[in-house]
Design a protein around this motif. Structure first.
Motif, mmCIF file in Angstrom:
data_model
loop_
_atom_site.group_PDB
_atom_site.id
_atom_site.type_symbol
_atom_site.label_atom_id
_atom_site.label_comp_id
_atom_site.label_asym_id
_atom_site.label_seq_id
_atom_site.Cartn_x
_atom_site.Cartn_y
_atom_site.Cartn_z
ATOM 1 N N VAL A 116 6.981 9.600 -0.246
ATOM 2 C CA VAL A 116 6.045 8.495 -0.658
ATOM 3 C C VAL A 116 6.149 7.810 0.703
ATOM 4 O O VAL A 116 7.258 7.578 1.232
ATOM 5 C CB VAL A 116 6.563 7.342 -1.775
ATOM 6 C CG1 VAL A 116 5.729 6.369 -1.674
ATOM 7 C CG2 VAL A 116 6.645 8.338 -2.997
ATOM 8 N N HIS A 117 5.012 7.295 1.264
ATOM 9 C CA HIS A 117 4.894 6.185 2.505
ATOM 10 C C HIS A 117 4.462 5.037 2.020
ATOM 11 O O HIS A 117 3.466 4.896 1.296
ATOM 12 C CB HIS A 117 3.640 7.038 3.240
ATOM 13 C CG HIS A 117 3.889 8.265 3.906
ATOM 14 N ND1 HIS A 117 4.263 8.657 5.169
ATOM 15 C CD2 HIS A 117 3.954 9.612 3.167
ATOM 16 C CE1 HIS A 117 4.578 9.781 5.245
ATOM 17 N NE2 HIS A 117 4.194 10.413 3.922
ATOM 18 N N LEU A 118 5.123 3.994 2.312
ATOM 19 C CA LEU A 118 4.811 2.626 2.128
ATOM 20 C C LEU A 118 4.461 1.690 3.029
ATOM 21 O O LEU A 118 5.047 1.834 4.351
ATOM 22 C CB LEU A 118 6.178 1.789 1.194
ATOM 23 C CG LEU A 118 6.952 2.444 0.284
ATOM 24 C CD1 LEU A 118 7.976 1.399 -0.110
ATOM 25 C CD2 LEU A 118 5.653 2.855 -0.829
ATOM 26 N N THR A 119 3.545 0.886 3.088
ATOM 27 C CA THR A 119 3.111 -0.016 3.983
ATOM 28 C C THR A 119 3.277 -1.465 3.199
ATOM 29 O O THR A 119 2.576 -1.613 2.225
ATOM 30 C CB THR A 119 1.613 -0.115 4.600
ATOM 31 O OG1 THR A 119 1.383 1.230 5.308
ATOM 32 C CG2 THR A 119 1.636 -1.081 5.673
ATOM 33 N N ALA A 150 0.654 -1.192 0.144
ATOM 34 C CA ALA A 150 0.172 -0.040 0.038
ATOM 35 C C ALA A 150 0.979 1.246 0.147
ATOM 36 O O ALA A 150 2.039 1.358 0.605
ATOM 37 C CB ALA A 150 -0.857 0.077 1.125
ATOM 38 N N ALA A 151 0.578 2.284 -0.741
ATOM 39 C CA ALA A 151 1.208 3.456 -0.817
ATOM 40 C C ALA A 151 0.426 4.983 -0.756
ATOM 41 O O ALA A 151 -0.623 4.649 -1.264
ATOM 42 C CB ALA A 151 2.083 3.572 -2.208
ATOM 43 N N ALA A 152 1.040 5.884 -0.419
ATOM 44 C CA ALA A 152 0.314 7.065 -0.316
ATOM 45 C C ALA A 152 1.565 8.203 -0.608
ATOM 46 O O ALA A 152 2.462 8.104 -0.201
ATOM 47 C CB ALA A 152 -0.408 7.425 0.804
ATOM 48 N N ARG A 153 1.054 9.177 -1.348
ATOM 49 C CA ARG A 153 1.872 10.369 -1.387
ATOM 50 C C ARG A 153 1.907 11.241 -0.221
ATOM 51 O O ARG A 153 0.864 11.487 0.367
ATOM 52 C CB ARG A 153 1.743 11.308 -2.655
ATOM 53 C CG ARG A 153 1.798 10.721 -4.038
ATOM 54 C CD ARG A 153 1.634 11.584 -5.303
ATOM 55 N NE ARG A 153 2.144 10.974 -6.360
ATOM 56 C CZ ARG A 153 3.248 11.013 -6.841
ATOM 57 N NH1 ARG A 153 4.307 11.484 -6.222
ATOM 58 N NH2 ARG A 153 3.273 10.471 -8.198
ATOM 59 N N GLY A 154 3.317 11.899 -0.129
ATOM 60 C CA GLY A 154 3.358 12.814 0.914
ATOM 61 C C GLY A 154 3.805 14.293 0.379
ATOM 62 O O GLY A 154 3.433 14.503 -0.916
ATOM 63 N N PRO A 155 4.075 15.361 1.051
ATOM 64 C CA PRO A 155 4.494 16.506 0.483
ATOM 65 C C PRO A 155 5.781 16.517 -0.468
ATOM 66 O O PRO A 155 6.680 15.401 -0.041
ATOM 67 C CB PRO A 155 4.852 17.265 1.684
ATOM 68 C CG PRO A 155 5.250 16.160 2.872
ATOM 69 C CD PRO A 155 4.257 15.254 2.640
ATOM 70 N N GLY A 156 5.941 17.043 -1.318
ATOM 71 C CA GLY A 156 6.987 17.117 -2.446
ATOM 72 C C GLY A 156 7.199 15.850 -2.958
ATOM 73 O O GLY A 156 6.138 15.369 -3.371
#
Length: 293
Positions: free
Chosen positions: A204-207, A195-201
């Protein structure tokens, strides 16, 4: 032992800071020459390390036993495959390629030619860091882990890599993501769900879910504020908490020298082209998940 005749493809900051110094100083290497996309840069690097500048990559490949490549991943992959098909051993950088197809071409060429390959995941060749990773892998019993790389390449103002077009295009996912995966996978096992989501700049956040049953997270960026930059790696499980010690890793040139040892000695190592392919597959899957988000 006969010295391994090695040619360097690439003339950028990493070639000057890690590859060139380590190749020039290694007692088992004959540093045969340098090729770059710009002739003047190849001449400059060759003079810096007391070797020869080549005007053609194919001529350099023909003259050596092995190539070390310090080029953007989109350029590294086809040159690595070409060198492998010519029977040359490979000392490659991460990421192996910028596409799964490019990475698979390298693996196929390596396996068909029967040459050796090493992909330089820095912490896996730094002696103290590799020992720490090995201890966690041997301990087992981990419930979860995290590997966060907060780089400030585009925020510090003095990074030699700030002018890198491929880093600006691909971001922390592709530049520091391989470092995180090179620590998580040997300890927790292969990735089975993402699973992944974008953050600032470019953040990338991964699980991740691993085949051991453990889960992990990772934060990857090159645009962290300089005051917030750093690396944090830890594992939690039946043995308690294992945190990667600050300032454990030594100079990159020492780690690269160890990678040369592995290639020259023919020792088996987990960081070969096939592992580089697996890392590329995971990065590409994450990129697809966050596309357009």
């Amino acid at each position: 032992m006969t010295a391994l005749r090695v040619g360097l493809l690439g003339t950028g900051p990493w070639a000057r800071l890690a590859h060139g110094p380590a190749l020039a100083a290694h007692p088992d290497v004959d540093f045969a020459g340098v090729w770059g996309r710009r002739t003047e840069a190849a001449t400059e690097v060759a003079e810096l390390f007391g070797t020869r500048a080549y005007g053609d990559a194919g001529t350099l490949i023909a003259d050596v036993d092995a190539v070390a490549i310090a080029l953007p991943p989109a350029l590294q992959a086809p040159l690595a495959a070409r060198a492998a098909r010519a029977g040359r051993h490979l000392l490659l950088d991460k990421p192996l390629a910028d596409t799964v197809e490019g990475a698979r071409e390298v693996v196929d060429a390596v396996e068909q030619a029967g040459v050796r390959s090493v992909v330089f995941f820095t912490l896996r060749f730094d002696t103290a860091s590799a020992e720490w990773i090995g201890r966690q892998a041997a301990a087992g019993g981990w419930y979860t882990g995290r590997a966060d790389w907060y780089g400030a390449v585009f925020g510090a103002g003095d990074s030699p890599f700030a002018d890198s077009p491929w880093r600006r295009e691909k971001g922390g996912l592709w530049d520091v993501g391989p470092h995180a995966l090179s620590v998580l996978l040997p300890v927790l096992g292969d990735v089975t769900a993402i699973a992944a989501a974008r953050g600032p700049g470019d953040t990338v956040h991964l699980t991740l879910r691993h085949d051991s049953g453990a889960s992990s997270t990772a934060v990857l960026t090159l645009t962290a504020p300089p005051a917030g930059a750093g690396v944090a790696v830890e594992f939690r499980g039946t043995h308690g908490v294992a945190a990667y010690p600050d300032e454990l890793a030594g100079p990159a040139t020492d780690a690269f020298a160890r990678a040369i040892d592995v290639l020259a000695g023919g020792e088996p190592h987990g960081c070969d082209a096939r592992f580089g392919l697996r890392v590329t597959e995971i990065l590409a899957a994450v990129e697809e998940l966050i596309a357009g988000v």
